[in-house]
Each structure stands twice: as structure tokens, then as C-alpha cells.
Design a protein around this motif. Structure first.
Motif, short mmCIF file in Angstrom:
data_model
loop_
_atom_site.label_atom_id
_atom_site.label_comp_id
_atom_site.label_asym_id
_atom_site.label_seq_id
_atom_site.Cartn_x
_atom_site.Cartn_y
_atom_site.Cartn_z
N HIS A 286 -6.28 -1.14 2.77
CA HIS A 286 -5.00 -0.53 2.39
C HIS A 286 -4.80 -0.38 0.89
N LEU A 287 -5.30 -1.33 0.09
CA LEU A 287 -5.05 -1.30 -1.35
C LEU A 287 -6.27 -0.91 -2.18
N GLY A 288 -7.46 -1.18 -1.65
CA GLY A 288 -8.69 -0.98 -2.41
C GLY A 288 -8.84 0.37 -3.09
N PRO A 289 -8.60 1.48 -2.40
CA PRO A 289 -8.88 2.80 -3.00
C PRO A 289 -8.15 3.09 -4.29
N HIS A 290 -6.96 2.46 -4.51
CA HIS A 290 -6.24 2.76 -5.75
C HIS A 290 -5.99 1.53 -6.62
N LEU A 291 -6.70 0.43 -6.34
CA LEU A 291 -6.56 -0.76 -7.19
C LEU A 291 -7.19 -0.53 -8.56
N GLN A 292 -6.45 -0.91 -9.61
CA GLN A 292 -6.98 -0.83 -10.96
C GLN A 292 -7.23 -2.22 -11.56
N SER A 293 -6.46 -3.21 -11.11
CA SER A 293 -6.63 -4.57 -11.64
C SER A 293 -6.69 -5.55 -10.47
N ALA B 270 0.83 -1.21 0.00
CA ALA B 270 0.00 0.00 0.00
C ALA B 270 0.86 1.25 0.00
N ARG B 271 1.97 1.22 0.73
CA ARG B 271 2.85 2.38 0.75
C ARG B 271 3.51 2.63 -0.60
N ARG B 272 3.55 1.59 -1.43
CA ARG B 272 4.13 1.73 -2.77
C ARG B 272 3.06 1.99 -3.82
N HIS B 273 1.82 2.16 -3.37
CA HIS B 273 0.69 2.46 -4.26
C HIS B 273 0.53 1.42 -5.37
N VAL B 274 0.64 0.16 -4.98
CA VAL B 274 0.45 -0.94 -5.94
C VAL B 274 -0.98 -0.92 -6.46
N SER B 275 -1.14 -1.11 -7.77
CA SER B 275 -2.47 -0.99 -8.36
C SER B 275 -2.97 -2.28 -9.01
N LEU C 118 -16.73 -3.28 -3.23
CA LEU C 118 -17.15 -1.92 -2.89
C LEU C 118 -15.98 -1.07 -2.41
N ALA C 119 -14.90 -1.70 -2.02
CA ALA C 119 -13.72 -0.96 -1.54
C ALA C 119 -12.78 -0.60 -2.68
N CYS C 120 -13.13 -0.97 -3.92
CA CYS C 120 -12.23 -0.75 -5.08
C CYS C 120 -12.94 0.08 -6.14
N PRO C 121 -13.07 1.38 -5.95
CA PRO C 121 -13.85 2.21 -6.86
C PRO C 121 -13.14 2.53 -8.18
N CYS C 122 -11.86 2.19 -8.30
CA CYS C 122 -11.10 2.56 -9.50
C CYS C 122 -10.80 1.39 -10.41
N LEU C 123 -11.46 0.25 -10.20
CA LEU C 123 -11.14 -0.94 -10.97
C LEU C 123 -11.40 -0.74 -12.46
N SER C 124 -10.40 -1.16 -13.26
CA SER C 124 -10.59 -1.20 -14.71
C SER C 124 -10.54 -2.64 -15.23
N SER C 125 -10.02 -3.58 -14.41
CA SER C 125 -9.94 -4.98 -14.81
C SER C 125 -10.31 -5.89 -13.64
N LEU C 126 -11.22 -6.85 -13.88
CA LEU C 126 -11.66 -7.77 -12.84
C LEU C 126 -11.68 -9.19 -13.41
N ASP C 127 -10.96 -10.09 -12.74
CA ASP C 127 -10.87 -11.48 -13.18
C ASP C 127 -11.58 -12.38 -12.16
N LEU C 128 -12.72 -12.94 -12.57
CA LEU C 128 -13.48 -13.85 -11.72
C LEU C 128 -13.49 -15.27 -12.29
N SER C 129 -12.53 -15.59 -13.14
CA SER C 129 -12.51 -16.90 -13.78
C SER C 129 -12.39 -18.01 -12.74
N GLY C 130 -13.22 -19.02 -12.88
CA GLY C 130 -13.19 -20.16 -11.99
C GLY C 130 -13.74 -19.92 -10.60
N CYS C 131 -14.33 -18.76 -10.34
CA CYS C 131 -14.90 -18.47 -9.01
C CYS C 131 -16.32 -19.02 -8.94
N ASN C 132 -16.47 -20.31 -8.99
CA ASN C 132 -17.79 -20.93 -9.08
C ASN C 132 -18.64 -20.71 -7.84
#
Length: 620
Positions: free
Chosen positions: A92-99, A64-69, A117-131
Motif C-alpha cells: 500500500h505505501l511502498g510505491p510512493h515512499l520517499q523516507s 496509503a489513501r493519503r499518499h503518505v511518503s 524492492l517495493a520502494c522504488p522512490c526512496l530518497s532516505s533510508l535509516d538502518l541505524s541499529g539494525c544489527n
């Protein structure tokens, strides 16, 4: 019947399919946290893999301190630890996550919604296999949850729903309805129904029991102006479905992936090419009904194509490439496992400067008809552009091809020659007289009486042949199972400052001398595979380890002379190591593995099947 003495290649192949049965070993996997850079055509961000373990909690705060997205959460389930990890990521990471990738997770709907709901900036979401998320059919069923999800997913552009067994029209509509700006969608290996129409003319596409093509078509009609990439791999898409899809008004696809669509026909590809002429990437790997006719249609219509994957098309011949000169924008071509392709037509195109495309990536893997003469001409023609070349399992190529590559393809960053068993030390060193190339040149000169005599050819060849070391931009080199190679060439040639990935597995004659030379000459190595190199010893690793400080993945399976001393050297020097495979290492015991893991609790995942000299007899 009990069978002993199976070739080591066969044993390795069989073991690659076996699950991890050892409970202790499975627990070691859960003590891992690591990150890995992943190449992407669309972004250069680093994707950090974070497993659901208590050890990850401190790491999340650091990230989070490195602003990982960009992150991938693995091993998520309904446990308390998983909930703690989700809470930490949300905070810690949600607000600036993009992927965000949740591939294969078994998390609860409540946890997913909380994280989303904690990730308002998402541009990519992978739900593959999340049955588990879709099994009940109630995901995003509450009105208040939908409105919150709409705010969270308003910027979402890429959605991966591949491999979802329980995805229905209803859950698909709820999820995509919250993402109005989608441009990329994957439904690979989903149970799409094409023939059965559950709606019988109704416009209420909300079945909770199945995922229908009719509903997908309705979605594409509504989003035609924005959808640019679609993946329907592994579905039973029909000719009629293709006809309806490609003629959707306003739909202008740029990328289409149809891997392993067994019912896809030449006629369907023809329709695709007519109605979607702006495609830049097409992947029809494993579509077994396709033949030359389909590839000719692609060449005639898809002039903007940059990437074309034709792997495993058993009906494709060289005749399909007659029109490939029309694809002037083509940069990547994959014809791997096309058993009837020799490359002769592609050679003709590439030999003419005014016709050849600027290929940067070319794969002929498993094309047994490929000959040295074709590789020689391709190397001369593509030297200005080619960066990636895969000739794995092209079993007929010899040192002629290797030296053509070394002489002409100086910009290569990836070279794969696995299982090319005719390659020898002299090919790597560049000092062998190439009678085959000499013969080829004579043919090109015709019956000229002034052709150089053998002695002059000999001298000329020795002056101009290049060794593999000429490829100083290499980042990946695969020489797996090139069994004629020895220390003679490896110690002198494998010196590449930028090399990150190297495989010398199943090269049985190399010794500690090669290991030490490679370590000292390739100090950027991140992945090294030397499985079943039986002459490697502890002494070699004790000397080489200090030069392998960047190593992240190491495969030592089947190296029978290694003991705990090798593990000690690796533990002491290779502090960035993320994974280690010591399967079938007779001199290493499970106690040694456990000690190594205890000394490196946060770094390393260990594969340790059949350590300590297990009996590898098979009963057939």
C-alpha cells in the motif's frame, strides 16, 4: 545501607534509567500506533510512526489513501505480525515512499529485501541499529538481488548506518554500491578501524570481518563530487585520518558531525578548516581535547558556517570567541555544558551592530558562569533574529534575565529555563523593581549626577517591564524545577495561543488553578509535563481536560493525589493522546491503568512504573 527520604529530583533521575520491567506494561507498548510531526531542516514532510502490531494494518491502508511518503516502522522482528505489517507497507505505501526508517529493527534479510524492492522512490533510508541485517554478512550477496536493489535505490540520497555492530567493508560496499547518488552518510558509533590496515597495499577492499577507514576513504574518493554530509560521531578518528579525509580531491563537505570523538585534536580541526572551507554545519560536541585554539580556527576559516555545536567542551573559554564576529552567516550556536564559558566575548560581538551574526538559535544550557548582565545585553542585541533560547540550568540567572527576555526577545518560539531556581512569580509577571538592571544601567551611564533617583527608577521600571506573556509566538516553554513559581504567576501569564510543549514538572507549589488556567489559555498544547506537582488533584483535571483536546503526550508521574477519576477525564476528552506517564502516582492502581488501556487500545502508550504507592526505598 538503606536510604529513605531522597529528594524527589534524585529519585526521578535514577528512575529515568530503569528499564520497563513489567511484562503487562511492555505489552501495552505493542498495542500502540501513532504518528508525530518531526521538524526537519531538509523537509517539511510528516513522519508517521507505525509499530509492528495487527492494529496497524488498517491504519496502513488509511495512510496509503493519503499518499503518505515518510514512515518509521518500529518493533519489527521475525514474527508473523511483523511480516504482515511489512507486506501491507510494501503493497500500500511502498510505491510512493520517499523516507523509510527501520531504526533498531530485528527483521530478517528476506523481509528487508522484500520491503526494499517495493520502494522504488526512496530518497532516505535509516538502518541505524539494525544489527540483525548485517550479522551474517550475506545481505545483498546474490547477484539477482543486487540488480534489483540497484533499481530500488537509484534515487537514494541519505543513508543512516549508525550504531551497526556487524557492518563490514563487504556489506558497506554492497549497500552503497546500489545507491550511486548518495549525498548524506552516517556511520556514527560504528566500529571503524583507523590504525590497523587489513589490506597491506591491496586495492581489494572487501573485508567481511571489519569496517576500515581505508575502505571509507576509497568510497569518498569515488563519490567526492556528490557526498555533502558525513557523520562519524563516536568513532576513534585520528589526526592522520582527518588529514587524509579532508584532503580527498574534489570533496566539498557542507555538513560534518564528529560528536564525542575523544581523540580529535585542535590540530585536526585546523586541518579541517583549511581544506573544507565551505562547511555550513559543524558539530564537535563532546570532543574533550578541543580548546579555544580549535574555535579560533573555525572562526578564521569557516566563513560560510550556519550552525556550530560546541557542547561539552570543558577546555573552551570565552577567549575562543574572540573571532566569532567573522562568522557573519552563523545562525545557530550551541555552547551548552561549557563550564568555563560566561558569554562575555559573545556579548561584545553582539553589542556591535556591524559585527553581530543573525543568530536564530542560542544555547547556554548548564553554563553556570552566565550572568544576568550578559543575558540582558544579548537580549537587546538579538531581539530582531533570535527564535530559540536555551538557558536550562544556568543557576545564577534571576528575574533580571527573565524580564530582559520578555522585553526584547519578542520573536522567540522556544524558551527553556529548566532548573533556573532563582526565577520567581514577579519575574514572570514583570512587576518587580530590578535593582540589578538599575545598577547595570548606572554603570553604563557612568558617574552622572543626573541619574534618576530611586523613586523615579521605581516608576520607570513599573511602566516599562514586560511580563512573559509578551512572548506571544512561543511554541515551547520549559519551566521545569523553577521551584519558586506559584499560581500567582502561572494563572496570569501562561496564555499562549500557539504553545505546543510546556513543562511545569517539579514546580511543587502550583495547584489546580494553574492547571485549569494553562489548559484554557494554551489550547494548542500537544505535550504537557506536570510530574511531581503534588498539589494537583482530580478536580483540576476534570475541569481542564475539556480544554486539552489536542494533547498527545502527558506526564503526570509523582502526582500523588491523582486517581482513576483523572484517567477517566483524560480518556473522555483527550482523544488524540499518544502517551501517558503515571509512574509513582500512589492513587492510581495497575487495574486503573489496564482499564484505561482497554478503553483506548489504539491510541495510548502508558508508563506506569511504581503505581499504587510502591515502596521507593533504595538499598545502597
Amino acid at each position: 545501607m538503606e536510604t529513605r527520604g531522597l529528594p524527589v529530583e534524585v529519585i526521578t533521575y535514577i528512575l529515568s534509567f530503569l528499564p520497563i520491567a513489567d511484562r503487562k506494561e511492555a505489552s501495552l507498548v505493542n498495542h500502540t500506533w501513532y504518528f508525530a510531526a518531526q521538524d526537519s531542516l531538509r523537509q517539511e514532510n510528516i513522519l508517521y510512526h507505525i509499530p509492528a502490531t495487527s492494529a496497524s494494518l488498517a491504519a496502513i491502508e488509511s495512510l496509503a489513501r493519503r499518499h503518505v511518503s515518510c514512515i518509521s516502522l518500529t518493533n519489527l522482528d521475525s514474527s508473523t505480525v511483523s511480516r504482515d505489517v511489512i507486506q501491507a507497507v510494501s503493497c500500500h505505501l511502498g510505491p510512493h515512499l520517499q523516507s523509510l526508517s527501520l531504526r533498531g529493527s530485528s527483521m530478517s534479510e528476506t523481509s528487508f529485501v522484500h520491503l526494499l524492492l517495493a520502494c522504488p522512490c526512496l530518497s532516505s533510508l535509516d538502518l541505524s541499529g539494525c544489527n540483525s541485517l548485517f550479522m551474517s554478512g550475506t545481505l545483498l550477496s546474490k547477484p539477482e538481488t543486487i540488480s534489483q536493489a540497484q533499481r530500488a535505490l537509484t534515487n537514494l540520497q541519505e543513508l543512516n548506518l549508525s550504531g551497526l555492530r556487524y557492518l563490514s567493508d563487504l556489506s558497506f560496499n554492497r549497500l552503497t554500491g546500489c545507491a550511486p547518488h548518495l549525498t548524506r552518510l552516517s556511520l556514527a558509533r560504528c566500529h571503524l578501524t583507523f590504525e590497523f590496515d587489513p589490506y597491506r597495499g591491496s586495492s581489494n577492499y572487501n573485508s567481511s570481518a571489519l569496517l576500515s577507514f581505508r575502505n571509507l576513504l576509497h568510497f569518498l574518493k569515488e563519490r567526492a563530487s556528490s557526498i555533502r554530509a558525513l557523520d562519524l560521531s563516536g568513532t576513534s578518528i585520528t589526526l592522520q585520518a582527518v588529514r587524509s579525509l579532508v584532503q580527498v580531491e574534489g570533496l566539498h563537505l557542507r555538513e560534518l558531525v564528529l560528536q564525542n570523538c575523544r581523540d580529535l585534536t585542535n590540530e585536526a580541526i585546523g586541518l579541517l578548516c583549511v581544506h573544507q572551507p565551505h562547511l555550513t554545519a559543524l558539530d564537535v560536541t563532546g570532543c574533550s581535547e578541543l580548546s579555544d585554539q580549535a574555535v579560533l580556527a573555525v572562526s578564521a576559516r569557516l566563513r560560510a558556517l550556519h550552525s556550530l555545536c560546541l557542547g561539552k567542551l570543558q577546555r573552551l573559554t570565552d577567549g575562543g570567541f574572540v573571532g566569532v564576529a567573522e562568522l557573519q552567516s552563523l545562525q545557530s550556536l550551541d555552547v551548552s555544558e561549557c563550564s568555563l564559558v560566561s558569554g562575555s566575548e559573545l556579548v561584545k560581538v553582539c553589542s556591535a551592530p556591524e559585527l553581530r551574526p543573525n543568530l536564530t538559535s542560542l544555547s547556554f544550557a548548564f553554563c553556570s558562569l552566565l550572568r544576568d548582565s550578559s543575558v540582558l545585553l544579548l537580549a537587546r542585541s538579538l531581539g530582531h533574529s533570535l527564535r530559540v533560547l536555551d538557558l536550562s540550568s544556568c543557576i545564577t540567572i534571576t528575574n533580571v534575565s527573565l524580564q530582559a527576555i520578555s522585553s526584547h526577545l519578542l520573536r522567540l518560539t522556544v524558551l527553556r529555563l529548566a532548573w533556573c531556581k532563582e526565577l520567581t512569580d514577579w519575574g514572570l509577571l514583570g512587576v518587580e523593581l530590578l535593582r540589578e538592571e538599575r545598577s547595570h544601567r548606572r554603570e553604563s551611564l557612568g558617574q552622572n549626577p543626573k541619574v534618576l533617583p530611586d523613586s523615579a527608577w521605581n516608576e520607570s521600571q513599573r511602566q516599562h517591564q514586560a511580563s512573559l506573556q509578551a512572548l506571544q509566538q512561543l511554541q515551547e516553554l520549559d519551566l521545569m524545577a523553577c521551584s519558586k513559581l506559584t499560581d500567582t504567576s502561572i494563572t496570569k501569564v501562561i496564555r499562549f495561543p500557539d504553545l505546543r510543549r510546556l513543562s511545569l514538572s517539579l514546580v511543587p507549589e502550583i495547584t489546580d488553578a494553574s492547571l485549569v488556567a494553562v489548559a484554557r489559555g494554551c489550547r494548542s498544547l500537544e505535550q504537557l509535563s506536570v510530574s511531581h506537582c503534588g498539589k494537583l488533584t482530580d478536580k483540576g483535571f476534570m475541569e481542564a481536560a475539556s480544554s486539552l483536546r489536542r494533547l498527545q503526550h502527558l506526564v503526570l508521574s509523582g502526582c500523588s493525589q491523582l486517581t482513576q477519576q483523572t484517567l477517566r477525564a483524560i480518556s473522555r476528552e483527550c482523544r488524540q493522546l499518544k502517551s501517558l506517564d503515571v509512574s509513582m502516582c500512589q492513587g492510581i492502581s495497575m487495574a486503573d491503568v489496564e482499564l484505561f488501556q482497554a478503553q483506548n487500545p489504539l491510541q495510548t502508550w502508558i508508563q506506569s512504573r511504581f503505581v499504587g504507592g510502591a515502596d521507593l526505598s533504595f538499598t545502597l
